[in-house]
Design a protein around this motif. Structure first.
Motif, mmCIF file in Angstrom:
data_model
loop_
_atom_site.group_PDB
_atom_site.id
_atom_site.type_symbol
_atom_site.label_atom_id
_atom_site.label_comp_id
_atom_site.label_asym_id
_atom_site.label_seq_id
_atom_site.Cartn_x
_atom_site.Cartn_y
_atom_site.Cartn_z
ATOM 1 N N UNK A 1 0.834 -1.205 0.000
ATOM 2 C CA UNK A 1 0.000 0.000 0.000
ATOM 3 C C UNK A 1 0.874 1.263 0.000
ATOM 4 N N UNK A 2 0.303 2.275 -0.525
ATOM 5 C CA UNK A 2 0.987 3.554 -0.650
ATOM 6 C C UNK A 2 1.432 4.132 0.711
ATOM 7 N N UNK A 3 2.706 4.479 0.794
ATOM 8 C CA UNK A 3 3.267 5.043 2.029
ATOM 9 C C UNK A 3 2.543 6.334 2.440
ATOM 10 N N UNK A 4 2.181 7.114 1.426
ATOM 11 C CA UNK A 4 1.502 8.382 1.664
ATOM 12 C C UNK A 4 0.142 8.150 2.336
ATOM 13 N N UNK A 5 -0.561 7.125 1.865
ATOM 14 C CA UNK A 5 -1.881 6.834 2.433
ATOM 15 C C UNK A 5 -1.756 6.297 3.857
ATOM 16 N N UNK A 6 -0.676 5.568 4.130
ATOM 17 C CA UNK A 6 -0.431 5.142 5.512
ATOM 18 C C UNK A 6 -0.298 6.348 6.425
ATOM 19 N N UNK A 7 0.452 7.333 5.923
ATOM 20 C CA UNK A 7 0.649 8.560 6.716
ATOM 21 C C UNK A 7 -0.681 9.280 6.928
ATOM 22 N N UNK A 8 -1.498 9.288 5.861
ATOM 23 C CA UNK A 8 -2.801 9.943 5.960
ATOM 24 C C UNK A 8 -3.667 9.237 7.012
ATOM 25 N N UNK A 9 -3.618 7.910 6.998
ATOM 26 C CA UNK A 9 -4.409 7.145 7.970
ATOM 27 C C UNK A 9 -3.990 7.503 9.397
ATOM 28 N N UNK A 10 -2.680 7.631 9.607
ATOM 29 C CA UNK A 10 -2.183 7.987 10.938
ATOM 30 C C UNK A 10 -2.636 9.406 11.310
ATOM 31 N N UNK A 11 -2.558 10.329 10.334
ATOM 32 C CA UNK A 11 -2.967 11.713 10.595
ATOM 33 C C UNK A 11 -4.437 11.771 11.004
ATOM 34 N N UNK A 12 -5.279 10.972 10.349
ATOM 35 C CA UNK A 12 -6.711 10.951 10.708
ATOM 36 C C UNK A 12 -6.876 10.368 12.115
ATOM 37 N N UNK A 13 -6.271 9.219 12.341
ATOM 38 C CA UNK A 13 -6.450 8.525 13.624
ATOM 39 C C UNK A 13 -5.951 9.367 14.787
ATOM 40 N N UNK A 14 -4.855 10.105 14.563
ATOM 41 C CA UNK A 14 -4.291 10.907 15.655
ATOM 42 C C UNK A 14 -4.854 12.320 15.691
ATOM 43 N N UNK A 15 -5.650 12.674 14.676
ATOM 44 C CA UNK A 15 -6.244 14.006 14.656
ATOM 45 C C UNK A 15 -5.260 15.099 14.290
ATOM 46 N N UNK A 16 -4.297 14.773 13.425
ATOM 47 C CA UNK A 16 -3.348 15.783 12.959
ATOM 48 C C UNK A 16 -4.006 16.509 11.776
ATOM 49 N N UNK A 17 -4.477 17.713 12.009
ATOM 50 C CA UNK A 17 -5.274 18.412 10.999
ATOM 51 C C UNK A 17 -4.400 18.916 9.853
ATOM 52 N N UNK A 18 -3.420 19.735 10.193
ATOM 53 C CA UNK A 18 -2.512 20.245 9.160
ATOM 54 C C UNK A 18 -1.134 20.491 9.775
ATOM 55 N N UNK A 19 -0.210 20.926 8.917
ATOM 56 C CA UNK A 19 1.178 21.022 9.378
ATOM 57 C C UNK A 19 1.343 21.972 10.554
ATOM 58 N N UNK A 20 0.592 23.082 10.539
ATOM 59 C CA UNK A 20 0.819 24.068 11.588
ATOM 60 C C UNK A 20 0.071 23.740 12.894
ATOM 61 N N UNK A 21 -0.804 22.744 12.864
ATOM 62 C CA UNK A 21 -1.519 22.361 14.078
ATOM 63 C C UNK A 21 -0.537 21.825 15.132
ATOM 64 N N UNK A 22 -0.618 22.334 16.378
ATOM 65 C CA UNK A 22 0.314 21.879 17.414
ATOM 66 C C UNK A 22 -0.047 20.507 18.000
ATOM 67 N N UNK A 23 -1.192 19.943 17.587
ATOM 68 C CA UNK A 23 -1.629 18.669 18.166
ATOM 69 C C UNK A 23 -1.619 17.559 17.129
ATOM 70 N N UNK A 24 -1.341 16.317 17.510
ATOM 71 C CA UNK A 24 -0.761 15.964 18.813
ATOM 72 C C UNK A 24 0.691 16.436 18.912
ATOM 73 N N UNK A 25 1.152 16.754 20.111
ATOM 74 C CA UNK A 25 2.459 17.387 20.275
ATOM 75 C C UNK A 25 3.620 16.611 19.632
ATOM 76 N N UNK A 26 3.545 15.279 19.652
ATOM 77 C CA UNK A 26 4.675 14.508 19.116
ATOM 78 C C UNK A 26 4.698 14.487 17.586
#
Lengths: 221, 514
Positions: A1-26
Motif C-alpha cells: 500500500x501507498x506510504x503516503x496513504x499510511x501517513x494519511x491514515x495515521x494523521x486521521x487517527x491521531x487528529x493531525x489536521x494540518x502542518x501548523x496544528x500543534x496537536x498531537x504534540x509529538x
C-alpha cells in the motif's frame, strides 16, 4: 500500500489536521490530513484509494480504540476535524460520481433535542466508510425525514436522541417513516437508548458506538 | 424474588458505620429508603448504572436483583460491595458507607439595603442542595443557616430526570410535596420554636425548581424549544403551602428570567453587582447546570454548559462529591505528589477541586501531554495508594473544561467583545470556593488572568437575601436585558469546543523539551 496513504491514515487517527496544528504534540511540524490528501491527489492517487486506504483505515483505527475503551469522545472529535479537512479535497470526486459510494444515509437528532456531537461523530465515521451522509441537523421533525427520504428513496435512516424526554420522539418518528416506507431501515443511538427500546419502538437496531454500527451496515448492504 | 406480605412485618437490625447508627427496619425495606435520609446520593437516580451509592457489607447480607454480580463486575466493585439502590434488607446487617458530611453553603456578605422591621428567610432551592438563612431585616444580619439535600434527588441528580418524573400528575405532585415539606422543615429549624416577627420568605431556584415547587406543568421544559408554563413570581400565604406560620408571612418564589435562566442566576447577577457595572464582567456557576452570564449593565447573555457532572465527580472513575474521604487538593512537591483528604482520613476518591489540581500536576510533570494523552499508555495516573486517574478521566475533564471555555468564548463573541475585554469574573457555587484559581487559568478552564477572578460563594443565596429588601418581584427592568444563548445551536460550537479541549498553555513546554 501507498506510504503516503499510511501517513494519511495515521494523521486521521491521531487528529493531525494540518502542518501548523500543534496537536498531537509529538507530530509537531509533520504534514497533516490537509497536506497529505492534497499531495495524494497531486500524485494522481485515485480518490477512491484515498478514501479506502487512507481515511477509512484511519477512522477504523480510532473507531476500534473507541470500541475497546481506549479512545474517547474527544479523540473522536479531534479525528473528525482531520477527517473534515481531508473531505474538502475529496468532495468534488464524490459529487461528480467518480468515487462510488456505498449508499445514502439520512441522519438527524430527533425533534425537541438539540444535541449533535454524538450525531456528528456518527456522520464522520459513516462518511469515512464511504457513505453519502445527508445530515439534517438537530430538532428534526418526522416530516423532514420523510421529505428527505423521497429524494433518496433507498437511503438508510439514523436517529439520535440524548434526552430521556426526547427519546420518545424516536417512536413517533419511526412509526411515521415506517408507515410511508415500511422497508426503510431505521437505526437509533444516543446515551439513554438500548436495544430493548429499539425493539419496542419498531426500529431496526441500536448501536452503542459508531464503529460497530459501520461494521453492521457494511454487512447488511 | 422476595414477595412482601404487608401484614407480616418482621423487624431486623441495620447498623450504619462509620457513624455507628443502629436502626430497626422492617424486613424487605429497600436500603435506598433508609440511606436517603442520611444524605447518600443516587447520581443516576437509583437505576444501578453509576455505582455512586455503593456500600460495603461488614456483616449479614442483602437481597439483590439477580444481575448484581454482573453489575459489580462492570463497575469494578469488590464482592463485598453492594449498590444501595438495588438492595433489600432481609437480615441483620452492618454496612459501611463512604461518608456523610455535606458542606454548608452559607455566607454573611455585606451589601447596601434599606432597613425594614422584622425578620425574613432567604432560601436557595438548588437541584442538589437547599440552603435557608434567617435574616434580621433591620440589620441584614444572618442569624441562622440550615441546609439539607433536595429530597427530589432520589429521582436522579440531574435536572432532566426530575423533569421526567414530573411529567405525570402523580410524579409532579410527589415532587411538589417533597420540596415543600423539606423547605418547611428547614424553616422550622431556623425559627427553632422562637416567636419572632417573621415577615417574608423569598425563594430562588432554577426554572425547573420553580415549576416543581409551584406545581406548574414541566412538560414545556422537557424539550426544545424549552418554554416555561408560567414565568411569574408566585406569592403564597402559609396556609396555601400547608406551612404553620403566621398568616401575615408573605412567601414569594421569584420568577425565572426565561426557561433557562432561573431566579438563582438572577440572584447571582445582583449579588455580583454585574448588572451595575458598565464594563464587561462575567458570572460562572460551576454547579450542576454550569451556567455562565457575560455582560454589563445594559445587556447580558447567558448559557448553560455541560461542565457540571465531571466537576461533581459523576463521570470520573474515582470521582465523588466534596465529602470526607475525598482528595480535595493535589500538589507537586519535587519528587512526590502531596494531597489533602477532606476529614484527614484515608482517601476514598477525588472531588472536583482535587481533579483540577491533579490534571494540572500531571501536565506539569509530563505524565500527560498538551493534547491530554497519558504519555505511557499502560500507566494509570496515581495520586495516592488507592486513588488514580484513568485516560478516560482526563478526557472527561477535557470535555467539561472545553464546554466551559467554549461557552465563555461564544458568549463573549455574541457581544462582539474578546476575552481580554472582561474586567472581572465571579465564580459562584459551593464547589467554586475550593478550587485553585492558578490551576483553573493554567488549564484554560477560564481563559482570563487569575487576578481578574473572584470567588463569590453561594451567590444565589446572597442574591435571595438582597431580594428580601425589595417589593417588586416582576423584575421587569432586568428581564429585557438578559438573553439566553443556546450553545448547541451555535454553528461554531463544536469547532471552538474541540480547540478548547486542549491544554494550550502547555504547548510551549513541549516545544522547549524537543
Amino acid at each position: 500500500m501507498n506510504e503516503l496513504l499510511n501517513k494519511l491514515a495515521v494523521a486521521i487517527a491521531r487528529g493531525k489536521v494540518n502542518q501548523k496544528s500543534p496537536f498531537p504534540p509529538d507530530m509537531k511540524g509533520e504534514f497533516g490530513a490537509d497536506e497529505l490528501t492534497k499531495q495524494a491527489l497531486e500524485e494522481s492517487v485515485a480518490p477512491a484509494a484515498i478514501l479506502n486506504d487512507g481515511l477509512m483505515i484511519g477512522m477504523k483505527t480510532v473507531g476500534d480504540k473507541f470500541e475497546s475503551g481506549k479512545a474517547f469522545i474527544p479523540d473522536m472529535l479531534i479525528a473528525a476535524k482531520a477527517m473534515n479537512v481531508a473531505m474538502v479535497h475529496l468532495k468534488p470526486f464524490f459529487d461528480s460520481g467518480e468515487v462510488e459510494l456505498k449508499g445514502d444515509f439520512i441522519l438527524g437528532t430527533v425533534a425537541g433535542d438539540l444535541h449533535d456531537i454524538g450525531k456528528n461523530i456518527v456522520r464522520m465515521v459513516l462518511t469515512g466508510n464511504g457513505w453519502n451522509v445527508i445530515d439534517l441537523g438537530t430538532d428534526v421533525k418526522p416530516e423532514q425525514f420523510i421529505e428527505t427520504l423521497k429524494e433518496y428513496p433507498n437511503a438508510v435512516i439514523g436517529m439520535s436522541a440524548l434526552l430521556t424526554t426526547t427519546m420518545m420522539q424516536m417512536e413517533t418518528t419511526t412509526t411515521a417513516i415506517k408507515e410511508v416506507s415500511p422497508d426503510t431501515k431505521i437505526y437509533i443511538g444516543g446515551a439513554p437508548i438500548s436495544q430493548e427500546f429499539s425493539d419496542k419502538i419498531g426500529a431496526d437496531g441500536y448501536f452503542p458506538d459508531p464503529n460497530k454500527f459501520a461494521k453492521h451496515l457494511a454487512s447488511v448492504v | 424474588m422476595i414477595t412482601l406480605n404487608k401484614n407480616y412485618k418482621e423487624k431486623i437490625k441495620l447498623r450504619i458505620e462509620p457513624i455507628g447508627k443502629d436502626l430497626d427496619v422492617i424486613k424487605g425495606t429497600p436500603l435506598i429508603d433508609k440511606l436517603f435520609e442520611y444524605g447518600i446520593e443516587f447520581p443516576c437516580g437509583g437505576k444501578g448504572l453509576c455505582g455512586g451509592c455503593k456500600v460495603k457489607l461488614l456483616s449479614g447480607d442483602v437481597k439483590n436483583h439477580e444481575q448484581y454480580k454482573e453489575l459489580n463486575c462492570k463497575l469494578g466493585l469488590d464482592s463485598d460491595f453492594r449498590l444501595a439502590c438495588n438492595s433489600e434488607l432481609i437480615e441483620d446487617t452492618t454496612i459501611e458507607i463512604p461518608q456523610l458530611e455535606s458542606l454548608i453553603l452559607a455566607d454573611n456578605t455585606a451589601f447596601t439595603f434599606t432597613p425594614l422591621v422584622g425578620f425574613g428567610i432567604a432560601i436557595d432551592i438548588g437541584t442538589t442542595t437547599i440552603v435557608a438563612q434567617l435574616v434580621d431585616l433591620s440589620s441584614s444580619q444572618v442569624l441562622g443557616v440550615q441546609t439539607s439535600r433536595n429530597p427530589q434527588s432520589r429521582f436522579g441528580s440531574d435536572i432532566m430526570s426530575r423533569i421526567l418524573h414530573g411529567l405525570t400528575t402523580a410524579g409532579s405532585d410527589e415532587l411538589k410535596k417533597l420540596i415543600r415539606e423539606e423547605t418547611y422543615s428547614l424553616i422550622k429549624l431556623l425559627l427553632n420554636s422562637k416567636d419572632i416577627n417573621l415577615k417574608k420568605i423569598v425563594l430562588v431556584g432554577n426554572s425547573v425548581m420553580h415549576h416543581l415547587f409551584c406545581g406548574l406543568d414541566v412538560q414545556p421544559l422537557s424539550m426544545f424549544p424549552f418554554a416555561t408554563t408560567n414565568n411569574e413570581s408566585i406569592e403564597y400565604s402559609p396556609v396555601e403551602l400547608d406551612w404553620e406560620l403566621s398568616s401575615e408571612v408573605k412567601i414569594i418564589f421569584v420568577r425565572p428570567i426565561s426557561s433557562f435562566i432561573g431566579s438563582d442566576i438572577y440572584a447571582g447577577i445582583i449579588a455580583s453587582g454585574m448588572d451595575k457595572h458598565t464594563q464587561l464582567t462575567a458570572l460562572i456557576d460551576l454547579g450542576t447546570n454550569g451556567e455562565i452570564v457575560v455582560g454589563s449593565s445594559d445587556r447580558m447573555v447567558c448559557a448553560s454548559t455541560a461542565a457540571g457532572p465531571a466537576f461533581e465527580g459523576a463521570t470520573i472513575h474515582m470521582g465523588m462529591s466534596a465529602m470526607s474521604g475525598a482528595i480535595s487538593s493535589v500538589n507537586n512537591n519535587d519528587t512526590r505528589i502531596d494531597y489533602h483528604v477532606i476529614g484527614n482520613q484515608d482517601a476514598l476518591g477525588i472531588c472536583g477541586s482535587g481533579l483540577i489540581d491533579a490534571v494540572s500536576v500531571f501536565l506539569q510533570n509530563g505524565s500527560v501531554d498538551a493534547g491530554g494523552t497519558i504519555v505511557d499508555e499502560k500507566e494509570k495516573l496515581r495520586i495516592g495508594d488507592r486513588v488514580f486517574l484513568t485516560q478516560k478521566d482526563v478526557r472527561e475533564f477535557q470535555l467539561a473544561k472545553g464546554a466551559l471555555a467554549a461557552g465563555l468564548q461564544i458568549l463573549v463573541d455574541k457581544l462582539c467583545k474578546s476575552l481580554d475585554d472582561i474586567t472581572h469574573i465571579f465564580i459562584a457555587g459551593g464547589f467554586g470556593n475550593f478550587i485553585n484559581l492558578s490551576n483553573v487559568t493554567r488549564l484554560g478552564m477560564i481563559e482570563v488572568d487569575q487576578s481578574k477572578i473572584t470567588k463569590l460563594g453561594n451567590s444565589a443565596l446572597i442574591g435571595a437575601k438582597m431580594l428580601l429588601f425589595t417589593d417588586d418581584y416582576s423584575l421587569e427592568n432586568s428581564i429585557s436585558k438578559i438573553e439566553h444563548i443556546s450553545l448547541d445551536s451555535d454553528e461554531n460550537f463544536q469547532d471552538i469546543f474541540v480547540n478548547k479541549m486542549f491544554f494550550n498553555n502547555y504547548i510551549s513546554n513541549d516545544i522547549a523539551d524537543e
